[in-house]
Design a protein around this motif. Sequence first.
Motif, PDB file in Angstrom:
ATOM      1  N   LEU A   1      -1.014  -3.780  -5.954  1.00  0.00           N
ATOM      2  CA  LEU A   1      -0.570  -2.444  -5.510  1.00  0.00           C
ATOM      3  C   LEU A   1      -1.799  -1.610  -5.170  1.00  0.00           C
ATOM      4  CD1 LEU A   1       2.282  -1.292  -7.938  1.00  0.00           C
ATOM      5  CD2 LEU A   1       2.437  -1.463  -5.448  1.00  0.00           C
ATOM      6  N   TYR A   2      -1.788  -1.054  -3.963  1.00  0.00           N
ATOM      7  CA  TYR A   2      -2.920  -0.245  -3.524  1.00  0.00           C
ATOM      8  C   TYR A   2      -2.430   1.183  -3.361  1.00  0.00           C
ATOM      9  CZ  TYR A   2      -7.222   0.847  -0.877  1.00  0.00           C
ATOM     10  OH  TYR A   2      -8.407   1.380  -0.455  1.00  0.00           O
ATOM     11  N   PHE A   3      -2.990   2.102  -4.160  1.00  0.00           N
ATOM     12  CA  PHE A   3      -2.592   3.515  -4.054  1.00  0.00           C
ATOM     13  C   PHE A   3      -3.696   4.321  -3.385  1.00  0.00           C
ATOM     14  CE2 PHE A   3      -0.137   2.050  -7.716  1.00  0.00           C
ATOM     15  CZ  PHE A   3       1.133   2.485  -7.365  1.00  0.00           C
ATOM     16  N   LEU A   4      -3.328   4.996  -2.307  1.00  0.00           N
ATOM     17  CA  LEU A   4      -4.255   5.939  -1.682  1.00  0.00           C
ATOM     18  C   LEU A   4      -3.816   7.339  -2.109  1.00  0.00           C
ATOM     19  CD1 LEU A   4      -6.529   6.647   0.294  1.00  0.00           C
ATOM     20  CD2 LEU A   4      -4.878   6.475   2.155  1.00  0.00           C
ATOM     21  N   LEU A   5      -4.493   7.886  -3.122  1.00  0.00           N
ATOM     22  CA  LEU A   5      -4.050   9.173  -3.668  1.00  0.00           C
ATOM     23  C   LEU A   5      -4.777  10.354  -3.032  1.00  0.00           C
ATOM     24  CD1 LEU A   5      -3.784   8.495  -7.516  1.00  0.00           C
ATOM     25  CD2 LEU A   5      -2.046   8.176  -5.764  1.00  0.00           C
ATOM     26  N   GLY A   6      -6.027  10.110  -2.673  1.00  0.00           N
ATOM     27  CA  GLY A   6      -6.818  11.262  -2.199  1.00  0.00           C
ATOM     28  C   GLY A   6      -6.982  12.269  -3.317  1.00  0.00           C
ATOM     29  N   GLU A   7      -6.713  13.542  -2.985  1.00  0.00           N
ATOM     30  CA  GLU A   7      -6.871  14.598  -3.993  1.00  0.00           C
ATOM     31  C   GLU A   7      -5.652  14.770  -4.870  1.00  0.00           C
ATOM     32  OE1 GLU A   7      -8.583  18.487  -2.584  1.00  0.00           O
ATOM     33  OE2 GLU A   7      -8.503  17.253  -0.787  1.00  0.00           O
ATOM     34  N   GLN A   8      -4.547  14.153  -4.478  1.00  0.00           N
ATOM     35  CA  GLN A   8      -3.298  14.422  -5.186  1.00  0.00           C
ATOM     36  C   GLN A   8      -3.086  13.420  -6.307  1.00  0.00           C
ATOM     37  OE1 GLN A   8      -0.146  15.267  -2.517  1.00  0.00           O
ATOM     38  NE2 GLN A   8       1.428  15.227  -4.098  1.00  0.00           N
ATOM     39  N   SER A   9      -3.083  13.898  -7.533  1.00  0.00           N
ATOM     40  CA  SER A   9      -2.823  12.988  -8.648  1.00  0.00           C
ATOM     41  C   SER A   9      -1.346  12.652  -8.670  1.00  0.00           C
ATOM     42  CB  SER A   9      -3.238  13.652  -9.969  1.00  0.00           C
ATOM     43  OG  SER A   9      -4.637  13.821  -9.968  1.00  0.00           O
TER      44      SER A   9
ATOM     45  N   GLY B   1       0.828  -1.200   0.000  1.00  0.00           N
ATOM     46  CA  GLY B   1       0.000   0.000   0.000  1.00  0.00           C
ATOM     47  C   GLY B   1       0.860   1.246   0.000  1.00  0.00           C
ATOM     48  N   LEU B   2       0.573   2.163  -0.919  1.00  0.00           N
ATOM     49  CA  LEU B   2       1.341   3.412  -0.992  1.00  0.00           C
ATOM     50  C   LEU B   2       0.364   4.581  -0.921  1.00  0.00           C
ATOM     51  CD1 LEU B   2       3.885   2.508  -3.790  1.00  0.00           C
ATOM     52  CD2 LEU B   2       4.418   2.922  -1.381  1.00  0.00           C
ATOM     53  N   ALA B   3       0.652   5.508  -0.016  1.00  0.00           N
ATOM     54  CA  ALA B   3      -0.285   6.627   0.169  1.00  0.00           C
ATOM     55  C   ALA B   3       0.401   7.959  -0.065  1.00  0.00           C
ATOM     56  CB  ALA B   3      -0.864   6.591   1.580  1.00  0.00           C
ATOM     57  N   TYR B   4      -0.288   8.851  -0.730  1.00  0.00           N
ATOM     58  CA  TYR B   4       0.082  10.256  -0.659  1.00  0.00           C
ATOM     59  C   TYR B   4      -0.502  10.739   0.657  1.00  0.00           C
ATOM     60  CZ  TYR B   4       1.835  11.273  -5.357  1.00  0.00           C
ATOM     61  OH  TYR B   4       2.576  11.352  -6.491  1.00  0.00           O
ATOM     62  N   CYS B   5       0.276  11.498   1.394  1.00  0.00           N
ATOM     63  CA  CYS B   5      -0.233  11.926   2.697  1.00  0.00           C
ATOM     64  C   CYS B   5      -1.159  13.115   2.513  1.00  0.00           C
ATOM     65  CB  CYS B   5       0.907  12.276   3.628  1.00  0.00           C
ATOM     66  SG  CYS B   5       2.197  11.048   3.640  1.00  0.00           S
ATOM     67  N   ALA B   6      -2.098  12.993   1.595  1.00  0.00           N
ATOM     68  CA  ALA B   6      -2.983  14.101   1.298  1.00  0.00           C
ATOM     69  C   ALA B   6      -4.367  13.834   1.867  1.00  0.00           C
ATOM     70  CB  ALA B   6      -3.063  14.312  -0.211  1.00  0.00           C
ATOM     71  N   THR B   7      -4.402  13.104   2.928  1.00  0.00           N
ATOM     72  CA  THR B   7      -5.690  12.767   3.509  1.00  0.00           C
ATOM     73  C   THR B   7      -5.626  12.881   5.021  1.00  0.00           C
ATOM     74  OG1 THR B   7      -7.392  11.076   3.561  1.00  0.00           O
ATOM     75  CG2 THR B   7      -5.117  10.305   3.428  1.00  0.00           C
TER      76      THR B   7
ATOM     77  N   ALA C   1      -7.654   8.359   8.055  1.00  0.00           N
ATOM     78  CA  ALA C   1      -7.509   7.517   6.874  1.00  0.00           C
ATOM     79  C   ALA C   1      -6.135   6.883   6.836  1.00  0.00           C
ATOM     80  CB  ALA C   1      -7.752   8.351   5.610  1.00  0.00           C
ATOM     81  N   LEU C   2      -5.096   7.685   7.176  1.00  0.00           N
ATOM     82  CA  LEU C   2      -3.735   7.146   7.131  1.00  0.00           C
ATOM     83  C   LEU C   2      -3.555   6.046   8.171  1.00  0.00           C
ATOM     84  CD1 LEU C   2      -1.852  10.523   6.589  1.00  0.00           C
ATOM     85  CD2 LEU C   2      -2.010   8.647   4.944  1.00  0.00           C
ATOM     86  N   THR C   3      -4.163   6.241   9.323  1.00  0.00           N
ATOM     87  CA  THR C   3      -4.075   5.219  10.363  1.00  0.00           C
ATOM     88  C   THR C   3      -4.794   3.943   9.917  1.00  0.00           C
ATOM     89  OG1 THR C   3      -4.154   7.003  11.946  1.00  0.00           O
ATOM     90  CG2 THR C   3      -4.461   4.808  12.829  1.00  0.00           C
ATOM     91  N   ALA C   4      -5.992   4.101   9.350  1.00  0.00           N
ATOM     92  CA  ALA C   4      -6.759   2.943   8.884  1.00  0.00           C
ATOM     93  C   ALA C   4      -6.003   2.213   7.787  1.00  0.00           C
ATOM     94  CB  ALA C   4      -8.120   3.417   8.378  1.00  0.00           C
ATOM     95  N   PHE C   5      -5.295   3.010   6.946  1.00  0.00           N
ATOM     96  CA  PHE C   5      -4.522   2.448   5.843  1.00  0.00           C
ATOM     97  C   PHE C   5      -3.394   1.557   6.386  1.00  0.00           C
ATOM     98  CE2 PHE C   5      -1.328   3.058   2.352  1.00  0.00           C
ATOM     99  CZ  PHE C   5      -2.084   2.536   1.323  1.00  0.00           C
ATOM    100  N   ALA C   6      -2.665   2.121   7.352  1.00  0.00           N
ATOM    101  CA  ALA C   6      -1.556   1.353   7.942  1.00  0.00           C
ATOM    102  C   ALA C   6      -2.092   0.099   8.622  1.00  0.00           C
ATOM    103  CB  ALA C   6      -0.808   2.231   8.941  1.00  0.00           C
ATOM    104  N   ARG C   7      -3.214   0.229   9.299  1.00  0.00           N
ATOM    105  CA  ARG C   7      -3.797  -0.894  10.036  1.00  0.00           C
ATOM    106  C   ARG C   7      -4.220  -2.010   9.075  1.00  0.00           C
ATOM    107  NH1 ARG C   7      -7.919   1.735  13.794  1.00  0.00           N
ATOM    108  NH2 ARG C   7      -6.144   2.585  14.920  1.00  0.00           N
ATOM    109  N   LEU C   8      -4.830  -1.584   7.954  1.00  0.00           N
ATOM    110  CA  LEU C   8      -5.292  -2.558   6.957  1.00  0.00           C
ATOM    111  C   LEU C   8      -4.127  -3.400   6.457  1.00  0.00           C
ATOM    112  CD1 LEU C   8      -7.532  -3.623   4.977  1.00  0.00           C
ATOM    113  CD2 LEU C   8      -6.772  -1.830   3.412  1.00  0.00           C
ATOM    114  N   PHE C   9      -3.005  -2.731   6.130  1.00  0.00           N
ATOM    115  CA  PHE C   9      -1.901  -3.492   5.549  1.00  0.00           C
ATOM    116  C   PHE C   9      -1.167  -4.318   6.599  1.00  0.00           C
ATOM    117  CE2 PHE C   9      -2.950  -0.949   1.998  1.00  0.00           C
ATOM    118  CZ  PHE C   9      -2.711  -1.798   0.925  1.00  0.00           C
ATOM    119  N   ALA C  10      -1.220  -3.869   7.839  1.00  0.00           N
ATOM    120  CA  ALA C  10      -0.654  -4.705   8.902  1.00  0.00           C
ATOM    121  C   ALA C  10      -1.441  -6.008   8.984  1.00  0.00           C
ATOM    122  CB  ALA C  10      -0.711  -3.952  10.225  1.00  0.00           C
TER     123      ALA C  10
END
Lengths: 567, 549
Positions: free
Chosen positions: A480-488, A311-317, A321-330
């Motif tokens: 590959l899971y991308f969390l982009l939010g508003e940032q392209s 999982g790769l995230a832009y920290c644009a959220t 959400a970022l915590t849930a993202f980390a938790r999901l991949f754990a």
Amino acid sequence: MSEIHLTINGKPVVAQSGQTILEAAKQADIDIPVLCHHPALANWGACRMCLVEVKGMRGLQTSCTCPATEGMEVETETEKVVAVRKFVLELLFSERNHYCMYCQMSGDCELQDLAYRYGLDHWTYPRPFEKMEVDASRKYFIMDPNRCILCSRCIRACSEIAANHTLGLRDRGARTMVVADLDVPFGESTCVECGTCLQVCPTGALIDAKSAYGGREKDVIHTQTTCMQCSVGCDLDVVTRYQRLLRVDGVWESEPSGGLLCVDGRFKPLYEKRQRVTGPLVRKDGKLVAAGWNEALGIVAEKLQSGSCQGLAYCATTDEALTAFARLFAKVDGAAGRIEPQVAPLGFGQVAKVQDVLDADVIIVTGAQPLEYQRVIGYFIHRAADQGAQVAVITDDENGLSARAAMTLTSAEAGKAVETAAGAGKVVVVYGTEIKPEVIAALKPLGDEAYILALDPARNAQGATAAGLQPQEPSDVDVLYFLLGEQSEDAALLAKVNGAFKIVQAAYHSPLVDQADVVLPTPIWVERTGHVTNLDGSAKPLHAALLMPENVRDEAEALAALADMIG
Amino acid sequence: MIRSHVLISGDPQSLTRGAEEVRLAIETELHYYGLDDEVQVAFLGHVDRTDVLPLVIVYPEGVRYGPVTPEDGAYIVQEHLYKGRIVEHLQAPPEVLSGPIAHLPGREGAVYAQKRVVLRRAGTIDPDSIEDYIEHDGYFALGKAITEMTPEQVLETVRASGLQGRGGAGFPTGLKWLFVTKTDEKERYIVCNADESEPGTFKDRLILEGDPHAILEGMALAGYAVGAQEGYIYIRGEYAQSCERLERAIHQAEEFGLLGDNIMDSGFSFHIHVHAGAGAYVCGEETALLESMEGKRGIPRIRPPYPTVSGFRNKPTVVNNVETLANVPPIILNGADWYRSIGTKECPGTKVYTILGDVNITGLVETPMGTTLREIIEIYGGGMKGNKQFKCAQTGGASGSIIPPALLDVPMDFRNMAQHGAALGSGALLISSEDTCIVDLAYVLLRFFKFESCGKCVPCRVGTTQMLEALDRLRRGYGTQVDLDRLEEIAEYASQASFCGLGQAAPVPIITGLRYFRKEFEAHARGECPAGVCPMGKHVGPAGEQAHP
């Protein structure tokens, strides 16, 4: 500061020494009208609306500039005072075109309000004014000198708050005009479009192009939230009407920016051109087609459990959400990280807050371009320089701050900045990802006395760090899971994406979204709730000013649902 | 061996009338006769008379020739300096006024033609020569102060002398200095306000050009008294010659060790800089002047804090007018009692007036405080031009009060004038005869103020525009009682509500004009101009078309 006692309109008032009569009156809920005064700006004393009578003092006093003193007896609405105020208003209405009916500020105009308050029911004086040209050369706002009362609030905002000194006055007397730079069209000036001037204008002279005629104050809804365009995290006052975004204002006296915004926070998001993802999409027969949330999340949950994933995230959220993202991949034993690079700690000094820049004596800027990104920091540095701070820019390339810095040094000369800082009071080092190792070594002698402000390029860098997300590159995995939010995504990221199954959670369409196998929509800044942690490390709340489109769900909620499905 | 001195008036008026050419002709002729080593030629600053310029004075005989052409100059060399014969027909006519005048209406005893304190050297010394200045007691006061007096004693002497600011407001100078010494801040400044922009006032210019060292000495004394080490002269930009002379004088004084570091080995240092203005009347207002000196737009500052607490660069600053500072050296040299023996009890000293308007002799006079307007007109002004009737006078420049004949015999000083609702101001005296129309006069003055308002505050910026508008309607015969009422209302409110002295004083000519000549204004509202001056019924273009009167 000591307490002083005075009476205003016969009412005993307690004030602090150093306060003006106006401030003392305000505390006591006594309303003295003003036009040129603005609490965020230095006192000016020019409009003469706030004149009051003070017993024992010759003539009338401007309450915005006159210090309150012990035992003072002030009268704010005597016959004489009211007559003079009315006179001043009558003069103002004769000076330029204040024909309210056709002004977009009608109803919300401070001048008009006062005209009602003092009963101006006709024009007393002849109106020999000439028609002046409207300057619409700027994209986001318009300057109409015909409505200007020359209160100079905009000029003071430009120089005191944004420290940009674009606006000024031309000529004198009746020919005085507000001009940009040396009287060039506003659009060709050095204006940085922070929009602070718009926010302080008491009349319709500075007009926001988007919200003009969009609704009066009584029609609109104000929602206070936090800007998510960069990591500074300024407070925003979002103005909406009928679920339409009208305007964004700064919030006075808020941390960290004190009401100052930049073009990225105030204007650009209102002119968004990218196409919105309005519901989940699933690739079927090579084509992305609309799907229900259950279907889309089902596919994602299945894929995440079927093979190796990252999982790769832009920290644009949001933090959530970022915590849930980390938790999901754990939970699925996948790697999770952030896409943006991170600024490394310098290894010395104490952590600075954004406001520390303002009262610094020496500011060293290196490896960052705060006038281009995280602009409020750049304006703060200008402001500190105006007040006498020495600014040293260490760069081997161009840097916008050089123009007004005391010195611009190459990396090899970084030691000179340390020499300048020696013996100075407060030293603040502002740095970004581009900082060079030799500069870090050279700055080390500054020691732990120095304040260090790391400009992380990620919008919610602190939130990502708290969630345990570190920079990662896309690796050779099945999903590959991308969390982009508003940032392209940028081109570099797109080039690194391999042939894995791609899940993209994004607010807007982009090449990566169009390559994806599953697309999940996200809300945008103005629809978000939750928190975002800014540079100062404070978790700031987000309040939705607009409703999300029907088929959009918050990332945190969607990610939590996924985690539940995985069990 | 120098046996003769030839002094040529070098003031701007003389220069425009060919003083340079006269000097060249005289020098050429002297060279021809081989007299270069025996006769010294120099320019004078201001001379005390303006009717016979360019003036050539030959010493030691003290013969005055004027007006002199280059041909006359050559002839004077030939006849007077070579052959030793005074050229009778080129001599300036004898002065109308010299020696005591026995009888004056409404005043007992004899009055001397002029009492010169401030201008005592102007016109008798070469302003470009520090030696000349020193020869005439120059820098003696500074020497005395530094070697014999403490700063406190200097300040106390100035306080005891009762010297008041000559820029117009008449604030006690010693008190102003005292305020500065009471501050904790050690960095202090002396600023000389030489932005003389009041229409018809040119007293400061003549001091600056005729006796520049007197200003430098006065500033150095002020600096010594209040503990300042830097002085600035803010000089009106148009005064190019004053600027040049001052800079030369500063240079000379520095060379002589009378300015600069460690003056006369006393440990006291004082530096003076010249800052030229850029042509704004409002910069004569002291806080606008300070803004301008700091390189900002020349607009007045909020007061308090006053400049004595937070002035130039936010440091305590003394801002004094040129004439005020020129009074300081003689006070230190001769003592406070001597100074108090001149002028009136409340306002000691002299006042320099510029006389202009409908009198026979216009120009500059210095008289003791307490001289009446009638004396000024009759004695120094040589009476009304063409024996016309005196109608009114305006004192103190464009924003001064209009004074009716009833006040002709008031002894003029700051206090008496204020008691009669008038102001002494900067000392300009505009004398108007019966041919003057009050409305026209007010119109001309308001046009000036509309042009010079800085635009910061509403009552001044818009008020002057509206007053001019009303006056223009009245003088063109389109005015009605409504315009008159409106005019009176704006004048009253604008004087109460304006930010600085400019806006507060701009309506004064209207207010006082209405007070004493209301009937004339009312006649205009009926379409009549009693003096026959106003362009009644004629189209004369929009109000304020011409920038300056």
